[in-house]
Design a protein around this motif. Structure first.
Motif, mmCIF file in Angstrom:
data_model
loop_
_atom_site.group_PDB
_atom_site.id
_atom_site.type_symbol
_atom_site.label_atom_id
_atom_site.label_comp_id
_atom_site.label_asym_id
_atom_site.label_seq_id
_atom_site.Cartn_x
_atom_site.Cartn_y
_atom_site.Cartn_z
ATOM 1 N N PRO A 116 0.814 -1.227 0.000
ATOM 2 C CA PRO A 116 0.000 0.000 0.000
ATOM 3 C C PRO A 116 0.846 1.275 0.000
ATOM 4 O O PRO A 116 0.507 2.248 -0.674
ATOM 5 C CB PRO A 116 -0.823 -0.105 1.282
ATOM 6 C CG PRO A 116 -0.868 -1.555 1.586
ATOM 7 C CD PRO A 116 0.426 -2.104 1.103
ATOM 8 N N LEU A 117 1.953 1.261 0.719
ATOM 9 C CA LEU A 117 2.836 2.416 0.741
ATOM 10 C C LEU A 117 3.424 2.675 -0.643
ATOM 11 O O LEU A 117 3.478 3.826 -1.101
ATOM 12 C CB LEU A 117 3.952 2.205 1.769
ATOM 13 C CG LEU A 117 4.932 3.352 1.947
ATOM 14 C CD1 LEU A 117 4.214 4.596 2.436
ATOM 15 C CD2 LEU A 117 6.026 2.956 2.909
ATOM 16 N N LEU A 118 3.851 1.625 -1.326
ATOM 17 C CA LEU A 118 4.388 1.768 -2.682
ATOM 18 C C LEU A 118 3.332 2.272 -3.660
ATOM 19 O O LEU A 118 3.622 3.096 -4.539
ATOM 20 C CB LEU A 118 4.973 0.444 -3.168
ATOM 21 C CG LEU A 118 6.229 -0.040 -2.439
ATOM 22 C CD1 LEU A 118 6.619 -1.429 -2.931
ATOM 23 C CD2 LEU A 118 7.366 0.946 -2.639
ATOM 24 N N LEU A 119 2.094 1.811 -3.507
ATOM 25 C CA LEU A 119 1.008 2.299 -4.374
ATOM 26 C C LEU A 119 0.730 3.780 -4.143
ATOM 27 O O LEU A 119 0.516 4.533 -5.099
ATOM 28 C CB LEU A 119 -0.263 1.480 -4.137
ATOM 29 C CG LEU A 119 -0.247 0.047 -4.654
ATOM 30 C CD1 LEU A 119 -1.503 -0.697 -4.226
ATOM 31 C CD2 LEU A 119 -0.115 0.030 -6.167
ATOM 32 N N GLY A 124 1.291 9.259 -6.075
ATOM 33 C CA GLY A 124 1.783 10.623 -5.844
ATOM 34 C C GLY A 124 2.740 11.061 -6.936
ATOM 35 O O GLY A 124 2.693 12.215 -7.390
ATOM 36 N N ALA A 125 3.606 10.165 -7.387
ATOM 37 C CA ALA A 125 4.549 10.501 -8.457
ATOM 38 C C ALA A 125 3.813 10.788 -9.760
ATOM 39 O O ALA A 125 4.149 11.737 -10.481
ATOM 40 C CB ALA A 125 5.553 9.364 -8.643
ATOM 41 N N VAL A 126 2.781 9.996 -10.069
ATOM 42 C CA VAL A 126 1.999 10.219 -11.293
ATOM 43 C C VAL A 126 1.283 11.565 -11.223
ATOM 44 O O VAL A 126 1.288 12.344 -12.195
ATOM 45 C CB VAL A 126 0.998 9.058 -11.521
ATOM 46 C CG1 VAL A 126 -0.009 9.397 -12.589
ATOM 47 C CG2 VAL A 126 1.752 7.791 -11.871
ATOM 48 N N PHE A 131 0.660 17.413 -12.761
ATOM 49 C CA PHE A 131 0.491 18.805 -12.372
ATOM 50 C C PHE A 131 1.691 19.641 -12.798
ATOM 51 O O PHE A 131 1.535 20.821 -13.143
ATOM 52 C CB PHE A 131 0.272 18.929 -10.854
ATOM 53 C CG PHE A 131 -1.102 18.491 -10.440
ATOM 54 C CD1 PHE A 131 -2.228 18.967 -11.065
ATOM 55 C CD2 PHE A 131 -1.255 17.585 -9.408
ATOM 56 C CE1 PHE A 131 -3.500 18.562 -10.683
ATOM 57 C CE2 PHE A 131 -2.513 17.162 -9.008
ATOM 58 C CZ PHE A 131 -3.644 17.653 -9.648
ATOM 59 N N ARG A 132 2.879 19.102 -12.817
ATOM 60 C CA ARG A 132 4.056 19.832 -13.297
ATOM 61 C C ARG A 132 3.985 20.018 -14.808
ATOM 62 O O ARG A 132 4.456 21.022 -15.324
ATOM 63 C CB ARG A 132 5.338 19.097 -12.931
ATOM 64 C CG ARG A 132 5.743 19.308 -11.512
ATOM 65 C CD ARG A 132 7.154 18.812 -11.297
ATOM 66 N NE ARG A 132 7.533 19.046 -9.922
ATOM 67 C CZ ARG A 132 8.622 18.584 -9.380
ATOM 68 N NH1 ARG A 132 9.463 17.855 -10.100
ATOM 69 N NH2 ARG A 132 8.921 18.842 -8.133
#
Length: 135
Positions: A116-119, A124-126, A131-132
């Motif tokens: 779950p932490l990796l997901l 968050g990275a996606v 947004f950037r």
């Protein structure tokens, strides 16, 4: 001949199920301990242990015979002075990590905590890239 064999096979397979239901419940399956503090400790522990037959209920809520046997074990061990942690460890050793709603991090359960932490980090990275890219 084949019908007689099939009938005998069905009876042989059904016999263990009927034998298990005819056994009387364990004495402390449905009876509370006399000491309120011990019963409270037992109740708190039973709410964190999973019924292996029902799979979605704790042993405190389940009416399955196996849950009754587990409640009995918890209560007699609490009455004998064992700590709830020792009882949980004994049940997890006997039935596996699945019996606990609060599994400990070990060699077999670490993926339950890591995936779950990796997901979340991946999502968050996606989102950060999207947004950037717009700005």
């Amino acid at each position: 001949m084949i019908r007689a064999f099939l009938a005998a096979l069905v009876l042989a397979l059904a016999l263990p199920a009927t034998a298990q239901q005819s056994m009387p419940p364990a004495p402390y399956a449905y009876r509370q301990l006399d000491d309120p503090a011990q019963e409270q400790a037992a109740q708190e522990l039973m709410e964190t242990l999973r019924c292996l037959k029902c799979q979605s209920q704790s042993i405190a809520d389940s009416d399955a015979p196996m849950a009754g046997d587990m409640r009995h074990q918890v209560r007699i061990r609490i009455a004998a002075g064992e700590s709830p942690g020792d009882i949980r460890s004994w049940l997890m050793q006997r039935y596996g990590d699945y019996v606990s709603y609060k599994p400990a991090v070990s060699a077999t359960t670490w993926p339950l905590f890591a995936i779950p932490l990796l997901l979340i980090l991946g999502a968050g990275a996606v989102l950060l890239r999207r947004f950037r890219g717009r700005a």
